[in-house]
Each structure stands twice: as C-alpha cells, then as structure tokens.
Motif scaffolding. Structure first.
Motif, PDB file in Angstrom:
ATOM      1  N   VAL A   1       0.833  -1.198   0.000  1.00 10.54           N
ATOM      2  CA  VAL A   1       0.000   0.000   0.000  1.00 10.54           C
ATOM      3  C   VAL A   1       0.872   1.253   0.000  1.00 10.54           C
ATOM      4  CG1 VAL A   1      -1.659   1.280   1.422  1.00 10.54           C
ATOM      5  CG2 VAL A   1      -2.008  -1.130   0.990  1.00 10.54           C
ATOM      6  N   ALA A   2       2.095   1.151   0.522  1.00  2.00           N
ATOM      7  CA  ALA A   2       3.002   2.303   0.511  1.00  2.00           C
ATOM      8  C   ALA A   2       3.356   2.724  -0.912  1.00  2.00           C
ATOM      9  CB  ALA A   2       4.270   1.979   1.295  1.00  2.00           C
TER      10      ALA A   2
ATOM     11  N   PRO B   1       3.459   7.426  -3.834  1.00  2.00           N
ATOM     12  CA  PRO B   1       4.152   8.068  -4.956  1.00  2.00           C
ATOM     13  C   PRO B   1       3.356   7.992  -6.255  1.00  2.00           C
ATOM     14  CG  PRO B   1       5.365   6.131  -4.204  1.00  2.00           C
ATOM     15  CD  PRO B   1       4.243   6.349  -3.260  1.00  2.00           C
ATOM     16  N   TRP B   2       2.580   6.936  -6.414  1.00  2.00           N
ATOM     17  CA  TRP B   2       1.753   6.810  -7.609  1.00  2.00           C
ATOM     18  C   TRP B   2       0.703   7.924  -7.626  1.00  2.00           C
ATOM     19  CZ3 TRP B   2      -3.558   5.521  -7.585  1.00  2.00           C
ATOM     20  CH2 TRP B   2      -4.110   5.372  -8.839  1.00  2.00           C
TER      21      TRP B   2
ATOM     22  N   ALA C   1       1.424  12.907 -14.321  1.00  2.00           N
ATOM     23  CA  ALA C   1       2.550  12.822 -15.246  1.00  2.00           C
ATOM     24  C   ALA C   1       2.680  11.462 -15.914  1.00  2.00           C
ATOM     25  CB  ALA C   1       3.845  13.147 -14.508  1.00  2.00           C
ATOM     26  N   ILE C   2       2.163  10.410 -15.307  1.00  2.00           N
ATOM     27  CA  ILE C   2       2.386   9.079 -15.870  1.00  2.00           C
ATOM     28  C   ILE C   2       1.300   8.643 -16.844  1.00  2.00           C
ATOM     29  CG2 ILE C   2       3.803   8.269 -13.972  1.00  2.00           C
ATOM     30  CD1 ILE C   2       1.413   6.905 -12.780  1.00  2.00           C
ATOM     31  N   GLY C   3       0.182   9.312 -16.828  1.00  2.00           N
ATOM     32  CA  GLY C   3      -0.857   9.058 -17.820  1.00  2.00           C
ATOM     33  C   GLY C   3      -1.615   7.748 -17.626  1.00  2.00           C
TER      34      GLY C   3
ATOM     35  N   SER D   1      -1.407   0.233 -15.067  1.00  2.00           N
ATOM     36  CA  SER D   1      -0.487  -0.659 -14.357  1.00  2.00           C
ATOM     37  C   SER D   1      -0.778  -0.672 -12.857  1.00  2.00           C
ATOM     38  CB  SER D   1       0.963  -0.263 -14.626  1.00  2.00           C
ATOM     39  OG  SER D   1       1.209   1.020 -14.119  1.00  2.00           O
ATOM     40  N   MET D   2      -1.172   0.469 -12.293  1.00  2.74           N
ATOM     41  CA  MET D   2      -1.510   0.484 -10.871  1.00  2.74           C
ATOM     42  C   MET D   2      -2.824  -0.251 -10.619  1.00  2.74           C
ATOM     43  SD  MET D   2      -0.678   1.012  -7.854  1.00  2.74           S
ATOM     44  CE  MET D   2       0.748   2.033  -7.866  1.00  2.74           C
TER      45      MET D   2
END
Length: 122
Positions: free
Chosen positions: A78-79, A83-84, A90-92, A98-99
């Motif tokens: 979960v940590a 950051p995600w 920015a990651i689109g 992917s997450m």
C-alpha cells in the motif's frame, strides 16, 4: 602530490573516535546519575502489575507470525500508492492501468488469504 589511501580515511577515524567517546560518556553518565536500586517487581519479567501467566520462553502460535508477516507485506504494498498518487498526472493512462493491475493482484491475494482463514483468530 597524492595522499596515501589510508590518509584519506583519517577524518572517518576521527569521527568514529568522537562518536565512541560521546557514546561512552553518555552510558557512563547515565550509570552515575541514575538510581541503581532494583527491586523484585522491577526485575520481574513484565512490568504491568501482575505476575506472568506462564514461562516467557514458551512458543507463540504460528498465526501471530502469519498475521504479522501479512501485515508487513500489505503495508509495504500500500506504501506504493503514495508516490503513484502524487505522480498520477505525469504518468498518464499507462501508469493508471499498471496500478489498477497491481491493485487487482493485491485484492486477489487479500481475498485468498481471507478465504484460507489466515485472518481468523479462534
């Protein structure tokens, strides 16, 4: 002119010497300043006000370790969400997908451990 290899580590040795001196002074100061009058209750196994139930070296139930390990695993997974969540803009869509796949696998693992009874305390 180049210095010998050991001469470059001299400041590190000085730092370690100072750290050892400070640590020794703190331990010695605590031994000198503190009251050293232990009594039976203070030296007992637990300081919670009652006598221990059983020997302190008895084995713990394996479920305790299982729940502790599962907590650590899921807590670390979960940590990765923090950051995600910060970099989501920015990651689109690729990062979002992917997450979601990661969370799907995480959910499947959680449901599996729940069904297998790893979280049941009887």
């Amino acid at each position: 002119m180049t210095q010998p290899l050991l001469a470059t580590y001299f400041p590190v040795l000085i730092f370690l010497g100072i750290a050892a001196g400070i640590a020794t002074a703190m331990v010695a100061g605590a031994m000198l300043a503190a009251r050293q009058k232990p009594y039976a209750e203070k030296l007992s196994t637990y300081e919670c006000g009652f006598a221990p139930f059983d020997d302190t070296r008895r084995r713990f139930d394996v479920r305790f370790y299982l729940v502790a390990i599962l907590f650590i695993i899921f807590d670390l997974e979960v940590a990765f969400l923090f950051p995600w969540a910060i970099s989501l803009g920015a990651i689109g869509w690729l990062g979002f997908g992917s997450m979601m796949a990661f969370l799907f696998v995480l959910t499947i693992g959680f449901v599996y451990e729940w069904r297998m009874g790893a979280l049941d305390w009887e």
